[in-house]
Design a protein around this motif. Sequence first.
Motif, PDB file in Angstrom:
ATOM      1  N   LYS A  46      44.166 -66.781 -61.479  1.00 38.42           N
ATOM      2  CA  LYS A  46      43.569 -67.930 -62.167  1.00 38.42           C
ATOM      3  C   LYS A  46      43.810 -69.182 -61.355  1.00 38.42           C
ATOM      4  O   LYS A  46      44.908 -69.399 -60.847  1.00 38.42           O
ATOM      5  CB  LYS A  46      44.267 -68.127 -63.520  1.00 38.42           C
ATOM      6  N   ASN A  47      42.786 -69.999 -61.231  1.00 42.10           N
ATOM      7  CA  ASN A  47      42.973 -71.312 -60.634  1.00 42.10           C
ATOM      8  C   ASN A  47      43.185 -72.297 -61.785  1.00 42.10           C
ATOM      9  O   ASN A  47      42.254 -72.614 -62.534  1.00 42.10           O
ATOM     10  CB  ASN A  47      41.745 -71.690 -59.800  1.00 42.10           C
ATOM     11  N   LEU A  48      44.413 -72.749 -61.942  1.00 44.62           N
ATOM     12  CA  LEU A  48      44.745 -73.611 -63.088  1.00 44.62           C
ATOM     13  C   LEU A  48      44.162 -75.012 -62.900  1.00 44.62           C
ATOM     14  O   LEU A  48      43.995 -75.751 -63.863  1.00 44.62           O
ATOM     15  CB  LEU A  48      46.265 -73.692 -63.262  1.00 44.62           C
ATOM     16  N   THR A  49      43.855 -75.349 -61.646  1.00 41.93           N
ATOM     17  CA  THR A  49      43.308 -76.687 -61.383  1.00 41.93           C
ATOM     18  C   THR A  49      41.846 -76.789 -61.814  1.00 41.93           C
ATOM     19  O   THR A  49      41.428 -77.782 -62.391  1.00 41.93           O
ATOM     20  CB  THR A  49      43.444 -77.016 -59.880  1.00 41.93           C
ATOM     21  N   ASN A  50      41.064 -75.735 -61.547  1.00 38.92           N
ATOM     22  CA  ASN A  50      39.633 -75.831 -61.895  1.00 38.92           C
ATOM     23  C   ASN A  50      39.178 -74.839 -62.965  1.00 38.92           C
ATOM     24  O   ASN A  50      37.999 -74.772 -63.303  1.00 38.92           O
ATOM     25  CB  ASN A  50      38.769 -75.729 -60.632  1.00 38.92           C
ATOM     26  N   GLY A  51      40.100 -74.016 -63.433  1.00 36.90           N
ATOM     27  CA  GLY A  51      39.778 -73.111 -64.533  1.00 36.90           C
ATOM     28  C   GLY A  51      39.062 -71.824 -64.144  1.00 36.90           C
ATOM     29  O   GLY A  51      38.804 -70.972 -64.985  1.00 36.90           O
ATOM     30  N   GLN A  52      38.740 -71.644 -62.866  1.00 44.27           N
ATOM     31  CA  GLN A  52      38.037 -70.420 -62.464  1.00 44.27           C
ATOM     32  C   GLN A  52      39.017 -69.267 -62.271  1.00 44.27           C
ATOM     33  O   GLN A  52      40.223 -69.491 -62.080  1.00 44.27           O
ATOM     34  CB  GLN A  52      37.271 -70.675 -61.165  1.00 44.27           C
ATOM     35  N   SER A  53      38.494 -68.034 -62.303  1.00 43.17           N
ATOM     36  CA  SER A  53      39.400 -66.905 -62.068  1.00 43.17           C
ATOM     37  C   SER A  53      38.667 -65.722 -61.447  1.00 43.17           C
ATOM     38  O   SER A  53      37.442 -65.654 -61.473  1.00 43.17           O
ATOM     39  CB  SER A  53      40.079 -66.487 -63.373  1.00 43.17           C
ATOM     40  N   LYS A  54      39.451 -64.807 -60.886  1.00 41.66           N
ATOM     41  CA  LYS A  54      38.904 -63.581 -60.289  1.00 41.66           C
ATOM     42  C   LYS A  54      39.884 -62.444 -60.523  1.00 41.66           C
ATOM     43  O   LYS A  54      41.081 -62.679 -60.725  1.00 41.66           O
ATOM     44  CB  LYS A  54      38.710 -63.759 -58.775  1.00 41.66           C
ATOM     45  N   ILE A  55      39.352 -61.217 -60.457  1.00 41.81           N
ATOM     46  CA  ILE A  55      40.222 -60.046 -60.606  1.00 41.81           C
ATOM     47  C   ILE A  55      40.408 -59.401 -59.228  1.00 41.81           C
ATOM     48  O   ILE A  55      39.444 -59.167 -58.504  1.00 41.81           O
ATOM     49  CB  ILE A  55      39.591 -59.013 -61.578  1.00 41.81           C
ATOM     50  N   SER A  56      41.655 -59.121 -58.890  1.00 46.21           N
ATOM     51  CA  SER A  56      41.955 -58.555 -57.572  1.00 46.21           C
ATOM     52  C   SER A  56      41.950 -57.024 -57.616  1.00 46.21           C
ATOM     53  O   SER A  56      41.921 -56.419 -58.691  1.00 46.21           O
ATOM     54  CB  SER A  56      43.304 -59.067 -57.107  1.00 46.21           C
ATOM     55  N   VAL A  57      42.011 -56.425 -56.441  1.00 50.53           N
ATOM     56  CA  VAL A  57      42.062 -54.967 -56.316  1.00 50.53           C
ATOM     57  C   VAL A  57      43.466 -54.482 -56.715  1.00 50.53           C
ATOM     58  O   VAL A  57      44.463 -55.042 -56.260  1.00 50.53           O
ATOM     59  CB  VAL A  57      41.749 -54.558 -54.852  1.00 50.53           C
ATOM     60  N   PRO A  58      43.560 -53.447 -57.565  1.00 55.32           N
ATOM     61  CA  PRO A  58      44.887 -52.984 -58.000  1.00 55.32           C
ATOM     62  C   PRO A  58      45.760 -52.506 -56.839  1.00 55.32           C
ATOM     63  O   PRO A  58      45.252 -52.039 -55.822  1.00 55.32           O
ATOM     64  CB  PRO A  58      44.568 -51.802 -58.923  1.00 55.32           C
ATOM     65  N   VAL A  59      47.044 -52.620 -57.044  1.00 60.67           N
ATOM     66  CA  VAL A  59      48.025 -52.258 -56.016  1.00 60.67           C
ATOM     67  C   VAL A  59      48.550 -50.851 -56.324  1.00 60.67           C
ATOM     68  O   VAL A  59      48.753 -50.501 -57.477  1.00 60.67           O
ATOM     69  CB  VAL A  59      49.166 -53.293 -56.059  1.00 60.67           C
ATOM     70  N   SER A  60      48.751 -50.028 -55.264  1.00 58.69           N
ATOM     71  CA  SER A  60      49.200 -48.650 -55.509  1.00 58.69           C
ATOM     72  C   SER A  60      50.658 -48.617 -55.987  1.00 58.69           C
ATOM     73  O   SER A  60      51.457 -49.489 -55.648  1.00 58.69           O
ATOM     74  CB  SER A  60      49.033 -47.839 -54.226  1.00 58.69           C
TER      75      SER A  60
END
Lengths: 411, 177
Positions: free
Chosen positions: B134-148
């Motif tokens: 999450k970008n707390l400064t601009n409110g945008q977010s993305k989902i990352s690739v899961p970690v093994s």
Amino acid sequence: MAINSGRDKVVPGQLVWTNVQSVMTMDYLGTETFKAFDSLGRPEVFDKERVICVSDHLVPPPTQAFATLLNQWREAVKAHDIKYFYDLGRQGIAHQIMVEQGHVLPGTLSIGTDSHANTYGAVGAVGNAVSVSDAAVAMATGKSWFRVPETVKFHITGKWQPWVMAKDLSLHIMGMMHWNGHLIYKTIEFDGPAISDLEMAGRMTLCNMTVDLGAKNGIIAPDAKTAEFLSPVQKGNWNYVTSDSDAVYEKIYEVDVTNLVPTISMPDKLDEVRRVEEVQGTKFNKAFVGTCTNGRLEDIEMMTRILKGKQVHRDVNFVLVPASTQVYLDAIKAGYITDLVEAGVAVDTPSCASCAGIHTGVAGDGDIVLSAGNRNMKGRMGSKNAQIYLTSPAVVAASALTGVITDPRSL
Amino acid sequence: MVIRGKAWVSDNYVMSYDMVLQKDWTSPINKEENAKWIMAGVSEEFNQEGAFRDAGYTFIVARHNFAGGGKSIEHCVTGLMGAGIKAVLADSFARLQFRNAINYGLPFITCKDIADIARTGDELEFNPSTGEIKNLTNGQSKISVPVSPFVAEVAEAGGIMDFIRKRIAEGTVDELM
Ligand code: SF4
């Protein structure tokens, strides 16, 4: 990877511990590697004949600091009773030694503490660069962890044209693929008639530079040439391993070498690639042939064909550093060294030389270097204010005659 | 555990040989020492002792081939850790440093186009259990690739060396598959 990890099958993305055939380390990271090994709690390395030690980056030592480092390194190798130690006098660039002396075998996996371990793919082995920690772990356990990579295939067809070398194909692929993630972590398999036509030197060049493409490794299935190359030197037995007939490739790229021309990579950016004819006439003042990419007998032979009986241009300083003592000796016996020295080429004892900017002909401010090496980022060969073009030994030699970048086909 | 802090966002390739200058390649591996000159060649503003470390970043955000250029030295990762970096978020990572990051337990998190939603100085939050950035400064977010799971296991052990040391001591190292 399945064979080496005791499994029937592995799938891309899976993390597995696999057995390694050889673990290579060399002078400038070797002392740290042995220190790390010592901290793990095993008294002896997993196999004294399969931990291979090579002096290449720092020899002969250009500074007191490196001389001291080398002394510590020799102590460490001795203390661990390593059987194969290629030190100054028997030295060579580690990757050359690993293949030339048969320490890597088809269908097996070997690691080394230097990035160009990818070279081992030339004989159908998986070669992978690892860190000091990974090498220490493998020295202790005989194993290393790997993520099973996706594979892409480069199917290479056509007929090699005069003066065009495997290096040109490497650089051409670099220009095709760029560093935008297509090849990162992947295994690149090279096959096709133009690959079968390549001798071991060219195969080594091609696999060597897959690391610079960002790939995990490059590999060429073993064939009769591989067997002939390995039989006098191989340290162990091996079986022919080829891709499963139902192998899944993420992508297959086709390249026809009939149309391939002498190729060059522009200073600072490996993936900015041009045809040599596009930059023909550019002035330069230093020429270098050597490295784990292009310091082999075939490369020296190519230079000799161009330079024999002629003179290197007076404005060019040309340094040749054979990739190993064996290569050096073979080049002497073939008469190439005499021809080249007569032509005005300076020859130095095998080492990485100026490739990593450490010694033997480093670049100074304002130098424009034409190099047959593998890396040309700012400061790689010394000064940040030098420019490095990367190309084949044929182009370096042809250009050395004229003092400007020259397509060997135009001579 | 959620990681929160300020990000440095790269607008170009970040190469390993710029992260650690050549004169430091043979120096001992030590987080504090390696942090002093980390990123010195990446940008002129970091070309001073402690400059990157003292800027107080928690995240690095980059595009493709982070830490590329084929160096296997561990100083890149140890230097970042010593400088306070808790995670690197990028489209892709160069294999060697990706491997080193796993061996040292520093999260290298793959996330497509993450650099599109962050600027240097933004406050970010990364949740390893959901993968959300999450970008707390601009409110945008993305989902990352899961970690093994292996990656988490090594991180938990305190890195690959401790992971193996423990198994050698217990006599279970030969069971690794
Ligand atoms: S020749 Fe150059 S690229 Fe090859 S191992 Fe030596 S320094 Fe590295």
